[in-house]
Design a protein around this motif. Structure first.
Motif, PDB file in Angstrom:
ATOM      1  N   ALA A 172      -2.455   5.486  10.244  1.00  0.00           N
ATOM      2  CA  ALA A 172      -2.166   3.974   9.240  1.00  0.00           C
ATOM      3  C   ALA A 172      -0.738   2.676  10.353  1.00  0.00           C
ATOM      4  CB  ALA A 172      -1.526   4.707   7.571  1.00  0.00           C
ATOM      5  N   VAL A 209       0.874  -1.577   0.259  1.00  0.00           N
ATOM      6  CA  VAL A 209       0.040   0.389  -0.469  1.00  0.00           C
ATOM      7  C   VAL A 209       0.655   1.598   0.230  1.00  0.00           C
ATOM      8  CG1 VAL A 209      -1.414   1.433   0.892  1.00  0.00           C
ATOM      9  CG2 VAL A 209      -1.939  -1.067   1.360  1.00  0.00           C
ATOM     10  N   LEU A 265       4.104  -1.133   3.353  1.00  0.00           N
ATOM     11  CA  LEU A 265       3.593   0.362   3.549  1.00  0.00           C
ATOM     12  C   LEU A 265       4.273   0.990   3.325  1.00  0.00           C
ATOM     13  CD1 LEU A 265       1.079   2.193   5.050  1.00  0.00           C
ATOM     14  CD2 LEU A 265       1.837   1.419   6.715  1.00  0.00           C
ATOM     15  N   PHE A 324      -7.340  -1.108   5.731  1.00  0.00           N
ATOM     16  CA  PHE A 324      -6.349  -1.895   5.593  1.00  0.00           C
ATOM     17  C   PHE A 324      -7.230  -3.318   5.909  1.00  0.00           C
ATOM     18  CE2 PHE A 324      -3.750   1.465   5.935  1.00  0.00           C
ATOM     19  CZ  PHE A 324      -2.854   1.290   5.705  1.00  0.00           C
ATOM     20  N   ALA A 375      -1.805  -1.157   9.724  1.00  0.00           N
ATOM     21  CA  ALA A 375      -1.202  -1.606   8.857  1.00  0.00           C
ATOM     22  C   ALA A 375      -0.857  -3.234   9.883  1.00  0.00           C
ATOM     23  CB  ALA A 375      -0.495  -1.554   8.055  1.00  0.00           C
ATOM     24  N   ARG A 387      -6.424  -6.479   2.988  1.00  0.00           N
ATOM     25  CA  ARG A 387      -6.336  -8.279   3.431  1.00  0.00           C
ATOM     26  C   ARG A 387      -7.038  -9.152   2.817  1.00  0.00           C
ATOM     27  NH1 ARG A 387      -8.236 -11.570   6.383  1.00  0.00           N
ATOM     28  NH2 ARG A 387      -9.407 -10.112   7.212  1.00  0.00           N
ATOM     29  N   LEU A 389      -0.999  -8.061   3.516  1.00  0.00           N
ATOM     30  CA  LEU A 389      -0.301  -6.858   3.510  1.00  0.00           C
ATOM     31  C   LEU A 389       1.074  -7.374   4.137  1.00  0.00           C
ATOM     32  CD1 LEU A 389      -0.270  -4.025   2.961  1.00  0.00           C
ATOM     33  CD2 LEU A 389      -1.483  -4.023   5.482  1.00  0.00           C
TER      34      LEU A 389
END
Length: 259
Positions: free
Chosen positions: A120, A13, A86, A73, A124, A77, A83
């Motif tokens: 974020a 991401v 990031l 997030f 994550a 997934r 994930l």
């Protein structure tokens, strides 16, 4: 990009990954084989493509409540399966002296450049900690966080905090999740001419850098892909300077002018 950087099978991401530095990072990750999801408040005019693939866009305002960021997030997934990377790239600031605009506007700059990456990263981490191999988080910092930053003081303070935040995350979240910072100098993006005037202005600013030019977004992307890859498997809590040698000390030019 050198073929030694391999991100095949990884999901990444990139916040603010639709233009400028973010688009350069997105292209580098795509070229290395990653599946890339980019987020921003508005979709790009043209999808970001590289390596024969296209980045997927999902809308997100990182200054929304934490539940919205967490939901984003979890969606990544759910729809991508995992994930792995990031990149906290979203950020920026208008030029504003401290005595202009008031505390609330400066606080918004700190919110975007420090609190949003924190939110974020927390979201994550909840995904990465539950999967084999953990993950990698890359903060996009700035030299403004390590020197006086007139006209962007709140931005510089936020970037200083971001670097410190990354170092602490690296300790708390080891060994599953690596966290590093790219400390950027000036980058030649589509906004460079707005900041520095015409092409002559951009070139003049570039001459103040020891390497003689501004960075290209692709060069930032290559550094980011390296930190995200297994080639950097023993690197965490680090700050990688991507600034072309920094800034030539002003006293050297003053001394030269007097001779």
């Amino acid at each position: 990009m050198a073929s030694v950087i391999e991100l095949g099978g990884r999901v990444a991401v990139v916040t603010g990954g639709t233009r400028g530095v973010g688009a350069g990072i997105t292209r580098a990750l795509l070229e290395a084989g990653a599946e890339v999801v980019v987020c921003a408040r508005r979709p790009p005019e043209t999808p970001v493509r590289a390596g024969g693939r296209t980045a997927r866009f999902l809308p997100l305002d990182l200054r929304d409540d934490a539940d919205a960021v967490t939901g984003f997030f979890q969606r990544v997934r759910r729809e991508c399966g995992r994930l792995d990377v990031l990149v906290n790239n979203a950020g920026g600031t208008p030029y504003r002296m401290l005595d202009e605009g008031g505390a609330q506007r400066h606080a918004r700059v700190v919110e975007l450049n420090l609190l949003a990456p924190l939110t974020a990263s927390l979201a994550a981490y909840e995904v990465m900690r539950e999967q084999p191999g953990g993950g990698s988080i890359v903060m996009i910092g700035s030299v403004s966080g390590s020197r006086p930053s007139p006209g962007s003081a709140a931005y510089g303070a936020a970037k200083a905090g971001l670097d410190q935040l990354a170092r602490t995350m690296a300790v708390e979240w080891a060994p599953l999740v690596r966290v590093n910072t790219l400390v950027l100098g000036m980058v030649r993006t589509e906004l460079a001419r707005l900041h520095y005037g015409d092409e002559e202005g951009v070139a003049a600013v570039g001459r103040t850098v020891p390497l003689g030019r501004l960075a290209d977004p692709a060069e930032v992307g290559d550094a980011c892909a390296f930190l995200a890859s297994d080639r950097a498997s023993y690197i965490t809590g680090a700050s990688l300077l991507v600034h072309g040698g920094g800034e030539r000390p002003a006293f050297l030019d003053a001394a030269t002018a007097n001779h």
